[in-house]
Design a protein around this motif. Structure first.
Motif, PDB file in Angstrom:
ATOM      1  N   GLY A  66       0.805  -1.215   0.000  1.00 40.50           N
ATOM      2  CA  GLY A  66       0.000   0.000   0.000  1.00 40.50           C
ATOM      3  C   GLY A  66       0.831   1.254   0.000  1.00 40.50           C
ATOM      4  N   ASN A  67       0.231   2.347  -0.462  1.00 42.06           N
ATOM      5  CA  ASN A  67       0.893   3.658  -0.504  1.00 42.06           C
ATOM      6  C   ASN A  67       2.191   3.628  -1.303  1.00 42.06           C
ATOM      7  N   GLY A  68       2.221   2.789  -2.346  1.00 38.61           N
ATOM      8  CA  GLY A  68       3.393   2.718  -3.219  1.00 38.61           C
ATOM      9  C   GLY A  68       4.532   1.880  -2.685  1.00 38.61           C
ATOM     10  N   LEU A  69       4.356   1.243  -1.529  1.00 37.55           N
ATOM     11  CA  LEU A  69       5.410   0.436  -0.916  1.00 37.55           C
ATOM     12  C   LEU A  69       5.217  -1.035  -1.280  1.00 37.55           C
ATOM     13  N   ARG A  70       6.313  -1.712  -1.654  1.00 36.60           N
ATOM     14  CA  ARG A  70       6.264  -3.122  -2.013  1.00 36.60           C
ATOM     15  C   ARG A  70       7.390  -3.881  -1.326  1.00 36.60           C
ATOM     16  N   ALA A  71       7.113  -5.148  -1.006  1.00 37.02           N
ATOM     17  CA  ALA A  71       8.135  -6.057  -0.487  1.00 37.02           C
ATOM     18  C   ALA A  71       8.560  -6.998  -1.608  1.00 37.02           C
ATOM     19  N   HIS A  72       9.862  -7.332  -1.653  1.00 38.20           N
ATOM     20  CA  HIS A  72      10.407  -8.154  -2.732  1.00 38.20           C
ATOM     21  C   HIS A  72      11.280  -9.269  -2.168  1.00 38.20           C
ATOM     22  N   VAL A  73      11.141 -10.463  -2.736  1.00 38.19           N
ATOM     23  CA  VAL A  73      11.982 -11.611  -2.396  1.00 38.19           C
ATOM     24  C   VAL A  73      12.536 -12.186  -3.689  1.00 38.19           C
ATOM     25  N   MET A  74      13.816 -12.565  -3.700  1.00 39.39           N
ATOM     26  CA  MET A  74      14.418 -13.215  -4.862  1.00 39.39           C
ATOM     27  C   MET A  74      15.356 -14.324  -4.393  1.00 39.39           C
ATOM     28  N   LEU A  75      15.134 -15.535  -4.902  1.00 41.57           N
ATOM     29  CA  LEU A  75      16.017 -16.673  -4.664  1.00 41.57           C
ATOM     30  C   LEU A  75      16.362 -17.270  -6.020  1.00 41.57           C
ATOM     31  N   SER A  76      17.644 -17.307  -6.373  1.00 42.61           N
ATOM     32  CA  SER A  76      18.062 -17.792  -7.686  1.00 42.61           C
ATOM     33  C   SER A  76      19.156 -18.846  -7.539  1.00 42.61           C
ATOM     34  N   HIS A  77      18.865 -20.044  -8.054  1.00 46.68           N
ATOM     35  CA  HIS A  77      19.811 -21.166  -8.032  1.00 46.68           C
ATOM     36  C   HIS A  77      20.411 -21.346  -9.425  1.00 46.68           C
ATOM     37  N   ARG A  78      21.736 -21.443  -9.522  1.00 45.33           N
ATOM     38  CA  ARG A  78      22.415 -21.647 -10.804  1.00 45.33           C
ATOM     39  C   ARG A  78      22.980 -23.054 -10.878  1.00 45.33           C
ATOM     40  N   PHE A  79      22.869 -23.661 -12.063  1.00 42.37           N
ATOM     41  CA  PHE A  79      23.263 -25.058 -12.215  1.00 42.37           C
ATOM     42  C   PHE A  79      23.800 -25.311 -13.617  1.00 42.37           C
ATOM     43  N   GLU A  80      24.448 -26.455 -13.776  1.00 40.66           N
ATOM     44  CA  GLU A  80      25.003 -26.871 -15.066  1.00 40.66           C
ATOM     45  C   GLU A  80      23.976 -27.729 -15.799  1.00 40.66           C
ATOM     46  N   THR A  81      23.535 -27.278 -16.969  1.00 37.43           N
ATOM     47  CA  THR A  81      22.497 -28.007 -17.687  1.00 37.43           C
ATOM     48  C   THR A  81      22.982 -29.337 -18.244  1.00 37.43           C
ATOM     49  N   ASP A  82      24.292 -29.499 -18.459  1.00 36.29           N
ATOM     50  CA  ASP A  82      24.783 -30.760 -19.029  1.00 36.29           C
ATOM     51  C   ASP A  82      24.797 -31.888 -18.009  1.00 36.29           C
TER      52      ASP A  82
END
Length: 322
Positions: A66-82
């Motif tokens: 509300g009132n232009g305020l936002r909460a953000h979460v980011m979880l990023s896992h990197r891996f080898e596709t081969d």
């Protein structure tokens, strides 16, 4: 295709996905990612199958407070596709990013692990987005003496991200924005607290960057980048000076990007000098074809010149974003 990922970590990821609702009121959760794999010849003249770019899967959440305020979460896992394995034995499971923060009229503040301010913005000035191990001039020559976090991967250097970090991205004012990253927390080997800052300018025709950073060991990095766009054609370049333990590395790159959907053409050049001696020069060409909005085929090649030899590297691959 079967993907082998550490059992405990995958169970945690699944539990998180189950327990966070996909949508609830003003909040939302997204599962996204980027997968890449190809056949390529590296600088050791070895033919390999694997990612030429980096593959990841991410969970992101946004809640409207509300009132232009936002909460953000980011979880990023990197891996080898081969192989389906983690990207490297010494990197954390959420190597790509693990942050929580708030955004509003003041900009955005995040805490956790993320690309520092310099690494986060430099990709704007490379035709391959600093994201291609064969052809990207940036990948091959930038930041040669500047690990963003010397102990960031289980006591191994991290070239890009900062652990225990605080990140600030200001709103854009007349095209200008300020980006900061740093940490009040250091280990026993630290000489100072890390801090990086970037002043960025962007409009539809021109982008420019000035950046300076110092890591916890006192290694420094200074960078200037520019990009000019004329309809389908973009020209870009950068100059990067990184210093570490009395050694100075200077990297210069130039690039060309031509986009006319479904085809994108790229060309680049880069040179790395360390302590007055030329250590590497790279000439690269490439192109991609969009099969859809999410899937593309590509082919790239580079001529690499080292002090004692020259090597041709090349690769073809397929990538998909979701």
């Amino acid at each position: 295709m079967k993907v082998k990922i550490q059992k405990k970590s995958m169970l945690c990821l699944a539990a998180l996905a189950i327990n966070i609702p996909v949508s609830h009121g003003q909040s939302s959760v997204n599962i996204s990612g980027f997968l890449d794999i190809g056949i390529y010849r590296d600088s050791a003249k070895t033919i390999k199958i694997g990612p030429l770019k980096r593959s990841n899967i991410a969970l992101s959440a946004t809640e409207d407070l509300g009132n232009g305020l936002r909460a953000h979460v980011m979880l990023s896992h990197r891996f080898e596709t081969d192989t389906g394995e983690n990207e490297s034995f010494n990197k954390p499971f959420f190597h790509g990013e693990s942050t929580l923060g708030l955004s509003g009229r003041f900009g955005a503040v995040k805490l956790g692990r993320r690309l520092d301010a310099i690494y986060d913005k430099q990709s704007l000035f490379d035709p391959w987005d600093n994201f291609h191990r064969i052809a990207s001039p940036a990948w091959n020559v930038w930041n040669s003496n500047y690990p963003s976090d010397p102990q960031g991967n289980n006591n191994h250097p991290e070239w890009g991200r900062l652990n225990n970090g605080i990140y600030y991205d200001s709103p854009s004012v007349h095209g200008f924005s300020l980006h900061l990253s740093g940490s009040p927390e250091t280990d026993a080997t630290a000489l100072n607290k890390p801090l990086a800052t970037v002043l960025l300018y962007k409009n539809t025709r021109f982008s420019g960057m000035l950046g300076y950073g110092k890591n916890s060991q006192g290694n420094t990095d200074a960078v200037v980048g520019w990009k000019t766009t004329f309809h389908h054609l973009s020209l870009m370049g950068s100059y990067d000076v990184s210093k570490r333990n009395g050694s100075t590395a200077k990297a210069t790159t130039l690039g060309l990007l031509y986009k006319m959907n479904p085809v994108t053409l790229r060309a680049g050049w880069g040179r790395l000098n360390r302590d007055g001696d030329k250590k590497k020069e790279i000439f690269s060409l490439g192109g991609s074809y969009n099969l859809s909005r999410r899937t593309s085929l590509y082919a790239d090649a580079a001529h690499n010149i080292f002090p004692d030899k020259s090597v041709n590297t090349f690769g073809i691959g397929i990538s998909h974003g979701f």
